[in-house]
Scaffold this active site. Structure first.
Site, PDB file in Angstrom:
ATOM      1  N   ASP A   1      28.769  35.044  34.111  1.00 17.45           N
ATOM      2  CA  ASP A   1      27.940  36.476  34.891  1.00 17.45           C
ATOM      3  C   ASP A   1      27.818  37.409  33.630  1.00 17.45           C
ATOM      4  O   ASP A   1      26.237  38.252  34.158  1.00 17.45           O
ATOM      5  CB  ASP A   1      29.503  37.375  34.769  1.00 17.45           C
ATOM      6  CG  ASP A   1      30.375  37.056  36.421  1.00 17.45           C
ATOM      7  OD1 ASP A   1      30.143  35.762  35.915  1.00 17.45           O
ATOM      8  OD2 ASP A   1      29.743  37.347  37.613  1.00 17.45           O
TER       9      ASP A   1
ATOM     10  N   LYS B   1      34.108  34.162  34.596  1.00 18.51           N
ATOM     11  CA  LYS B   1      35.915  34.169  35.293  1.00 18.51           C
ATOM     12  C   LYS B   1      36.514  34.099  33.869  1.00 18.51           C
ATOM     13  O   LYS B   1      36.419  33.476  33.458  1.00 18.51           O
ATOM     14  CB  LYS B   1      36.060  33.080  36.347  1.00 18.51           C
ATOM     15  CG  LYS B   1      36.761  33.267  37.205  1.00 18.51           C
ATOM     16  CD  LYS B   1      37.113  34.363  37.729  1.00 18.51           C
ATOM     17  CE  LYS B   1      35.527  34.801  38.322  1.00 18.51           C
ATOM     18  NZ  LYS B   1      36.709  36.670  38.656  1.00 18.51           N
TER      19      LYS B   1
ATOM     20  N   CYS C   1      36.166  28.392  38.996  1.00 18.69           N
ATOM     21  CA  CYS C   1      35.801  29.492  39.968  1.00 18.69           C
ATOM     22  C   CYS C   1      34.727  28.743  40.758  1.00 18.69           C
ATOM     23  O   CYS C   1      34.770  28.046  41.183  1.00 18.69           O
ATOM     24  CB  CYS C   1      35.512  30.422  39.099  1.00 18.69           C
ATOM     25  SG  CYS C   1      34.699  31.794  39.978  1.00 18.69           S
TER      26      CYS C   1
ATOM     27  N   ALA D   1      27.952  36.817  40.269  1.00 19.42           N
ATOM     28  CA  ALA D   1      26.785  37.107  39.670  1.00 19.42           C
ATOM     29  C   ALA D   1      24.658  37.131  40.172  1.00 19.42           C
ATOM     30  O   ALA D   1      24.266  38.421  40.995  1.00 19.42           O
ATOM     31  CB  ALA D   1      26.800  37.034  38.533  1.00 19.42           C
TER      32      ALA D   1
HETATM   33  C1  RUB Z   1      32.363  34.589  39.933  1.00 18.90           C
HETATM   34  C2  RUB Z   1      31.855  33.764  38.533  1.00 18.90           C
HETATM   35  C3  RUB Z   1      31.222  32.460  38.629  1.00 18.90           C
HETATM   36  C4  RUB Z   1      29.983  33.643  38.078  1.00 18.90           C
HETATM   37  C5  RUB Z   1      28.348  33.082  38.424  1.00 18.90           C
HETATM   38  O1  RUB Z   1      33.004  35.734  39.717  1.00 18.90           O
HETATM   39  O2  RUB Z   1      32.730  33.790  37.526  1.00 18.90           O
HETATM   40  O3  RUB Z   1      31.153  31.804  37.967  1.00 18.90           O
HETATM   41  O4  RUB Z   1      29.208  34.661  38.336  1.00 18.90           O
HETATM   42  O5  RUB Z   1      28.283  32.807  39.735  1.00 18.90           O
HETATM   43  P1  RUB Z   1      33.830  36.613  40.737  1.00 18.90           P
HETATM   44  P2  RUB Z   1      26.477  32.571  40.387  1.00 18.90           P
HETATM   45  O6  RUB Z   1      34.091  35.851  41.787  1.00 18.90           O
HETATM   46  O7  RUB Z   1      34.524  37.809  40.626  1.00 18.90           O
HETATM   47  O8  RUB Z   1      31.940  37.268  41.612  1.00 18.90           O
HETATM   48  O9  RUB Z   1      26.132  30.903  39.583  1.00 18.90           O
HETATM   49  O10 RUB Z   1      27.377  32.694  42.234  1.00 18.90           O
HETATM   50  O11 RUB Z   1      26.031  33.623  40.361  1.00 18.90           O
END
Ligand code: RUB
Length: 354
Positions: free
Chosen positions: A227, A238, A158, A47
């Site tokens: 997200d 996720k 994730c 995200a």
């Molecule tokens: C990624 C996901 C991450 C969040 C947070 O899903 O679920 O846990 O986006 O990530 P996808 P961050 O791989 O489908 O994008 O902390 O890097 O923002």
């Protein structure tokens, strides 16, 4: 009020009409289209990175526009914004990043007719958002690391840069612990997490997602990213996160969510749902195998909703809050977004636009 986290299928798209009147696809620079494609194809993902890349694309749109008036420049940047909003629907960081820039560009256009000034305002806003985002992740690491103790066994799901920042920072300041990383089906983002943590020298055990409850008795803390965070403190992350949080609750294990404040969803303050991305069934079962199972229905939601009762803390760059404190963060965020911007810059899937 719709249930949080469930897509509203009949959402109207006010941008579509406007797009038809004011936006020509040819005005979108090729670099912006490439970023939009990379987000859609998950070459750019997570995200926070989605938001920073979308904002970088808006900066490119500002730089490349040949508009001679501030109104034409605004139309060019809006066209880029629309293309970016149609990529992935769940991460609210993406529309929030776009709103951050568009708010400042629109304000500049109201202050001055000078196109150069408006362009500069857009570039400066984009740079500011990206810098703030990177600082936020560092700060979340520092704040969250205090909650990790020597000897802890952590579980993460994730690949979240915010969650990893907490884990990495704790390790850097000398805490010693072990991490369980789920592989994260169907796209295996957990392998990325394992690689990043191993590089730091952090011991990692990889498990399949379904083994999370089996190992929960060994876990001290679950640390995941987000997200979207809704006004009631529910967290969209996720697919599988909610099952892990459920298993953690059952075993009296704390679930920590690491999330920058631009992942809080202003739409949920007025009762709107966070749309859940439904991805291709190819990620679950190959086409040939599916053909051999006539009549089989396959579903592939990419995210799920963890209710606030299953979350102990949300670690933001402004400090740690209980999920019930999400509304306070959103009230502050709303001071920087107009209701028109809220309505105009929303994520849409292509299916909704067509
Ligand atoms: C990624 C996901 C991450 C969040 C947070 O899903 O679920 O846990 O986006 O990530 P996808 P961050 O791989 O489908 O994008 O902390 O890097 O923002």
């Amino acid at each position: 009020m719709p249930e949080l986290g469930i897509r509203q299928t009949n959402r109207e798209s006010p941008r579509r009409d406007q797009e038809d009147k004011t936006v020509s696809a040819t005005k979108i620079p090729v670099e912006v289209k490439r970023i939009a494609d990379d987000i859609r194809d998950m070459k750019i993902r997570g995200a926070g990175e989605l938001a920073r890349s979308a904002v970088r694309a808006l900066m490119i749109a500002c730089q490349k526009s040949s508009a001679k008036t501030s109104q034409d420049l605004l139309a060019d940047i809006r066209a880029a914004a629309v293309a970016l909003l149609e990529t992935r629907p769940t991460a609210v960081s993406l529309p929030n990043g776009i709103r951050y820039v568009m708010h400042r560009v629109s304000q500049a256009a109201q202050r001055t007719q000078e196109v150069g000034q408006v362009r500069l305002a857009g570039i400066k806003a984009a740079e500011e958002f990206i810098a703030n985002s990177n600082t936020a992740i560092e700060r979340i690491g520092e704040i969250g690391a205090r909650r990790i103790q020597d000897g802890d066994v952590l579980l993460t799901h994730c690949n979240s840069s915010a969650a990893i920042s907490v884990i990495k920072t704790a390790w850097k300041i000398g805490k010693r612990f072990h991490v369980y990383a789920t592989e994260t089906r169907p796209r295996f983002q957990g392998r990325l997490t394992a690689g990043i943590l191993l590089e730091q020298g952090i011991p990692v055990t990889m498990i399949i997602d379904d083994a999370a409850r089996h190992f929960m008795r060994d876990i001290d803390k679950v640390v995941v990213g987000a997200d979207a965070v809704s006004a009631n403190g529910a967290v969209v992350n996720k697919i599988g996160t909610s099952m892990i949080a459920l298993a953690a609750k059952e075993s009296n294990v704390n679930t920590f969510v690491a999330a920058e404040t631009y992942k809080f969803s202003p739409e949920t303050m007025i009762g709107e749902a966070v749309p859940i991305e439904q991805r291709s069934t190819d990620e679950v079962i190959g086409k040939a195998e599916l053909e051999g199972l006539p009549g089989l229905e396959v579903k592939n939601p990419s995210f799920d909703v963890t209710a606030p009762e299953y979350i102990d803390l949300i670690i933001t760059e402004r400090g740690i809050i209980p999920p019930q404190g999400a509304i306070l963060i959103l009230q502050e965020l709303m001071g920087t977004i107009t209701p028109e911007e809220l309505d105009e810059y929303k994520t849409l899937t292509l299916a909704e636009v067509d």
